[in-house]
Design a protein around this motif. Sequence first.
Motif, PDB file in Angstrom:
ATOM      1  N   LEU A  64       5.299   6.581  -6.260  1.00 45.83           N
ATOM      2  CA  LEU A  64       4.102   6.155  -6.980  1.00 45.83           C
ATOM      3  C   LEU A  64       4.344   6.028  -8.481  1.00 45.83           C
ATOM      4  CD1 LEU A  64       1.471   8.485  -5.253  1.00 45.83           C
ATOM      5  CD2 LEU A  64       1.953   6.082  -4.706  1.00 45.83           C
ATOM      6  N   ALA A  65       5.018   7.018  -9.077  1.00 48.36           N
ATOM      7  CA  ALA A  65       5.043   7.124 -10.537  1.00 48.36           C
ATOM      8  C   ALA A  65       6.417   6.996 -11.167  1.00 48.36           C
ATOM      9  CB  ALA A  65       4.418   8.466 -10.959  1.00 48.36           C
ATOM     10  N   ALA A  66       7.443   6.661 -10.385  1.00 47.95           N
ATOM     11  CA  ALA A  66       8.767   6.482 -10.987  1.00 47.95           C
ATOM     12  C   ALA A  66       8.714   5.380 -12.035  1.00 47.95           C
ATOM     13  CB  ALA A  66       9.794   6.146  -9.912  1.00 47.95           C
ATOM     14  N   GLY A  67       9.198   5.712 -13.245  1.00 50.45           N
ATOM     15  CA  GLY A  67       9.180   4.746 -14.328  1.00 50.45           C
ATOM     16  C   GLY A  67      10.543   4.098 -14.505  1.00 50.45           C
ATOM     17  N   PRO A  68      10.603   2.799 -14.696  1.00 51.61           N
ATOM     18  CA  PRO A  68      11.901   2.123 -14.827  1.00 51.61           C
ATOM     19  C   PRO A  68      12.719   2.602 -16.021  1.00 51.61           C
ATOM     20  CG  PRO A  68      10.080   0.653 -15.405  1.00 51.61           C
ATOM     21  CD  PRO A  68       9.466   1.869 -14.787  1.00 51.61           C
ATOM     22  N   GLY A  69      12.073   3.256 -16.995  1.00 53.65           N
ATOM     23  CA  GLY A  69      12.819   3.751 -18.150  1.00 53.65           C
ATOM     24  C   GLY A  69      13.369   5.146 -17.969  1.00 53.65           C
ATOM     25  N   ALA A  70      13.042   5.812 -16.852  1.00 50.42           N
ATOM     26  CA  ALA A  70      13.520   7.169 -16.596  1.00 50.42           C
ATOM     27  C   ALA A  70      14.977   7.136 -16.149  1.00 50.42           C
ATOM     28  CB  ALA A  70      12.650   7.839 -15.539  1.00 50.42           C
ATOM     29  N   PRO A  71      15.698   8.243 -16.307  1.00 47.09           N
ATOM     30  CA  PRO A  71      17.133   8.257 -15.970  1.00 47.09           C
ATOM     31  C   PRO A  71      17.447   7.850 -14.539  1.00 47.09           C
ATOM     32  CG  PRO A  71      16.583  10.180 -17.280  1.00 47.09           C
ATOM     33  CD  PRO A  71      15.286   9.505 -16.957  1.00 47.09           C
ATOM     34  N   SER A  72      16.605   8.221 -13.568  1.00 48.25           N
ATOM     35  CA  SER A  72      16.891   7.897 -12.173  1.00 48.25           C
ATOM     36  C   SER A  72      16.665   6.432 -11.847  1.00 48.25           C
ATOM     37  CB  SER A  72      16.031   8.762 -11.230  1.00 48.25           C
ATOM     38  OG  SER A  72      16.502  10.080 -11.185  1.00 48.25           O
ATOM     39  N   GLY A  73      15.954   5.738 -12.725  1.00 52.64           N
ATOM     40  CA  GLY A  73      15.630   4.350 -12.426  1.00 52.64           C
ATOM     41  C   GLY A  73      14.572   4.274 -11.341  1.00 52.64           C
ATOM     42  N   GLY A  74      14.438   3.148 -10.719  1.00 59.19           N
ATOM     43  CA  GLY A  74      13.425   2.980  -9.691  1.00 59.19           C
ATOM     44  C   GLY A  74      12.081   2.644 -10.316  1.00 59.19           C
ATOM     45  N   THR A  75      11.299   1.870  -9.607  1.00 62.71           N
ATOM     46  CA  THR A  75       9.984   1.458 -10.094  1.00 62.71           C
ATOM     47  C   THR A  75       8.949   1.776  -9.042  1.00 62.71           C
ATOM     48  OG1 THR A  75      11.004  -0.362 -11.334  1.00 62.71           O
ATOM     49  CG2 THR A  75       8.621  -0.442 -11.021  1.00 62.71           C
ATOM     50  N   GLY A  76       8.033   2.682  -9.385  1.00 61.08           N
ATOM     51  CA  GLY A  76       7.018   3.107  -8.451  1.00 61.08           C
ATOM     52  C   GLY A  76       5.848   2.148  -8.382  1.00 61.08           C
ATOM     53  N   LEU A  77       4.944   2.424  -7.467  1.00 57.05           N
ATOM     54  CA  LEU A  77       3.788   1.581  -7.224  1.00 57.05           C
ATOM     55  C   LEU A  77       2.945   1.397  -8.484  1.00 57.05           C
ATOM     56  CD1 LEU A  77       2.006   0.106  -5.086  1.00 57.05           C
ATOM     57  CD2 LEU A  77       0.867   2.311  -4.697  1.00 57.05           C
ATOM     58  N   PHE A  78       2.773   2.458  -9.265  1.00 58.61           N
ATOM     59  CA  PHE A  78       1.928   2.381 -10.452  1.00 58.61           C
ATOM     60  C   PHE A  78       2.535   1.525 -11.556  1.00 58.61           C
ATOM     61  CE2 PHE A  78       0.258   6.890  -9.296  1.00 58.61           C
ATOM     62  CZ  PHE A  78      -0.499   6.340  -8.270  1.00 58.61           C
ATOM     63  N   TYR A  79       3.813   1.229 -11.451  1.00 55.69           N
ATOM     64  CA  TYR A  79       4.486   0.398 -12.445  1.00 55.69           C
ATOM     65  C   TYR A  79       4.796  -0.996 -11.905  1.00 55.69           C
ATOM     66  CZ  TYR A  79       5.034   4.391 -15.555  1.00 55.69           C
ATOM     67  OH  TYR A  79       4.805   5.456 -16.391  1.00 55.69           O
ATOM     68  N   GLY A  80       4.130  -1.366 -10.830  1.00 57.05           N
ATOM     69  CA  GLY A  80       4.290  -2.710 -10.287  1.00 57.05           C
ATOM     70  C   GLY A  80       5.438  -2.860  -9.321  1.00 57.05           C
ATOM     71  N   GLY A  81       5.966  -1.753  -8.845  1.00 58.74           N
ATOM     72  CA  GLY A  81       7.109  -1.829  -7.946  1.00 58.74           C
ATOM     73  C   GLY A  81       6.754  -2.044  -6.489  1.00 58.74           C
ATOM     74  N   GLY A  82       5.470  -2.095  -6.180  1.00 57.33           N
ATOM     75  CA  GLY A  82       5.062  -2.265  -4.792  1.00 57.33           C
ATOM     76  C   GLY A  82       5.326  -1.017  -3.964  1.00 57.33           C
ATOM     77  N   PHE A  83       5.393  -1.207  -2.661  1.00 59.15           N
ATOM     78  CA  PHE A  83       5.550  -0.080  -1.747  1.00 59.15           C
ATOM     79  C   PHE A  83       7.004   0.146  -1.328  1.00 59.15           C
ATOM     80  CE2 PHE A  83       1.106  -1.258  -1.272  1.00 59.15           C
ATOM     81  CZ  PHE A  83       0.467  -0.023  -1.253  1.00 59.15           C
ATOM     82  N   ASP A  84       7.924  -0.602  -1.895  1.00 56.00           N
ATOM     83  CA  ASP A  84       9.321  -0.513  -1.465  1.00 56.00           C
ATOM     84  C   ASP A  84       9.896   0.883  -1.675  1.00 56.00           C
ATOM     85  OD1 ASP A  84      11.910  -1.757  -0.621  1.00 56.00           O
ATOM     86  OD2 ASP A  84      12.465  -1.199  -2.672  1.00 56.00           O
ATOM     87  N   LEU A  85       9.778   1.390  -2.905  1.00 58.88           N
ATOM     88  CA  LEU A  85      10.332   2.713  -3.189  1.00 58.88           C
ATOM     89  C   LEU A  85       9.571   3.802  -2.446  1.00 58.88           C
ATOM     90  CD1 LEU A  85      12.329   4.478  -4.699  1.00 58.88           C
ATOM     91  CD2 LEU A  85      10.785   4.470  -6.673  1.00 58.88           C
ATOM     92  N   LEU A  86       8.260   3.668  -2.362  1.00 52.45           N
ATOM     93  CA  LEU A  86       7.462   4.661  -1.636  1.00 52.45           C
ATOM     94  C   LEU A  86       7.904   4.738  -0.184  1.00 52.45           C
ATOM     95  CD1 LEU A  86       5.136   6.692  -1.622  1.00 52.45           C
ATOM     96  CD2 LEU A  86       3.579   4.784  -1.153  1.00 52.45           C
ATOM     97  N   GLY A  87       8.182   3.578   0.426  1.00 46.98           N
ATOM     98  CA  GLY A  87       8.651   3.567   1.806  1.00 46.98           C
ATOM     99  C   GLY A  87       9.989   4.264   1.959  1.00 46.98           C
ATOM    100  N   LYS A  88      10.899   4.019   1.016  1.00 47.80           N
ATOM    101  CA  LYS A  88      12.201   4.685   1.071  1.00 47.80           C
ATOM    102  C   LYS A  88      12.046   6.192   0.915  1.00 47.80           C
ATOM    103  CE  LYS A  88      14.754   0.716  -0.766  1.00 47.80           C
ATOM    104  NZ  LYS A  88      15.533   0.186  -1.923  1.00 47.80           N
ATOM    105  N   GLN A  89      11.170   6.617   0.010  1.00 52.12           N
ATOM    106  CA  GLN A  89      10.951   8.052  -0.191  1.00 52.12           C
ATOM    107  C   GLN A  89      10.386   8.692   1.073  1.00 52.12           C
ATOM    108  OE1 GLN A  89      12.894   7.817  -3.168  1.00 52.12           O
ATOM    109  NE2 GLN A  89      11.820   9.777  -3.330  1.00 52.12           N
ATOM    110  N   ALA A  90       9.482   7.993   1.744  1.00 48.16           N
ATOM    111  CA  ALA A  90       8.912   8.524   2.984  1.00 48.16           C
ATOM    112  C   ALA A  90       9.976   8.650   4.063  1.00 48.16           C
ATOM    113  CB  ALA A  90       7.769   7.626   3.450  1.00 48.16           C
ATOM    114  N   ILE A  91      10.851   7.652   4.149  1.00 48.54           N
ATOM    115  CA  ILE A  91      11.947   7.729   5.124  1.00 48.54           C
ATOM    116  C   ILE A  91      12.813   8.949   4.847  1.00 48.54           C
ATOM    117  CG2 ILE A  91      14.086   6.621   5.877  1.00 48.54           C
ATOM    118  CD1 ILE A  91      12.681   3.918   5.463  1.00 48.54           C
TER     119      ILE A  91
END
Length: 458
Positions: free
Chosen positions: A341-368
């Motif tokens: 939900l809240a991963a920010g593209p500027g954070a060290p881990s990278g990734g873009t969460g739903l709240f930053y316009g990344g859609g559900f892709d990362l959330l789905g991977k996290q759930a898996i």
Amino acid sequence: MNAGDTAWVLASAALVLLMTPGLAFFYGGMTRAKSVLNMMMMSFGAIALVGVLWVLIGYSMSFGTDAFGGLIGNLDKFGLHGVLSTGKDMPLQGTIPELAFVGFQAVFAIITVALISGSIADRAKFGSWMVFAALFAVLVYFPVAHWVFDANTSGGSFVGGWLNHLGVIDFAGGTAVHINAGAAGLALALVLGKRNGFGKDPNHRPHNLPFVMLGAGLLWFGWFGFNSGSALAANGTAAFTWINTLVAPCAATLGWLLVEKIRDGHATSLGAASGAVAGLVAITPACAAVSPLWAIILGVLAGAVCALAVGLKYRFGYDDSLDVVGVHMVGGIVGTLFIGLAAGPGAPSGGTGLFYGGGFDLLGKQAIGAFTVLGYSFIVSLLIGLAIKATIGFRVTNEAEEAGVDIAIHAETAYSSAASGGNGFHPLGGKEAASEEISRFNADDLLTQSTKAGKVTS
């Protein structure tokens, strides 16, 4: 090799090792006075056993050359083969000696196993616990650590763990450590069954809250090595995760205490300690993926959710003695999914969460990642626990549970001067000493009850 990075990782490894004795105090204070030594011995037993297993096969299974498509490493580094070269030829992991990385990952394996013990407090045989710890480490933790943490490449091709390759973000172990341990704890709680008097006996309340607070403090202190050390360098990522490791448990403590105050009318020391741990659990996977502002929100959420989750054992009837499920499994799931939900593209881990316009892709991977680890750990741990129960037995007798696991299993007492007038040392040892001490406890209990009733005779 960078000397500063090496020093930081070695120091972080020492901090993480301290977490397991800290856990021993945290869990020990939450049990009955007559079970505290057994509880602490489970943590120290995990240190001894897993430390040896890690050097022999654990590191190779977790970080050796990949086998079976990202499922497990092979045994090419058995006994740290190929890691112990000295001088200029010492192999590196990034900018640190691989041997430092071996030590850092070893203490992660140790505390993961130790965490499980809280679910079976007051009723488990120590020998059976040690058998379970060994089998869990080999069959569950080592493979899962490979899935999550191994990011090795060879010739430009990825050859690490499959969850890492999928793109699951877990910076320091929300899945491999906390969800893993929580699911195993749930399995063992079901295998061993409820404590005598579960939900009714007031004697199951924590016997030493200062121990609990001390243990929580040591855990928090060591957790800076747990999270910031996972940067494997003394750099900006370590500083970023340090701040999040500070602020998330602060917020979680407030969230837990608020729930307690609204629900029960009291804000307790046990709640403060538990809230801090819940926040630390939740921020572990997300510490390099979310900003400090989001870390505060995650902390409040984790504190409140875990405070409510610990009561589920009464609703569903499983006896997770010290809330491993409610804090570690639930907190780990909250933190892992929050990244989506809240991963920010500027954070060290990278990734873009739903709240930053990344859609559900990362959330789905996290759930898996979260639910695959949960399911695998639960099923395998349940099978191991059932096998131990059917062969050597896992639970102590009712008589031993009532008298105290410390006496029955270890022939020692934590508070012997107050309890029985002894010094805690039994020259006979074994069953003779335990039987003698149990009889003394029963006599003392009878005398106390008779005195209260005014029926003491000559």
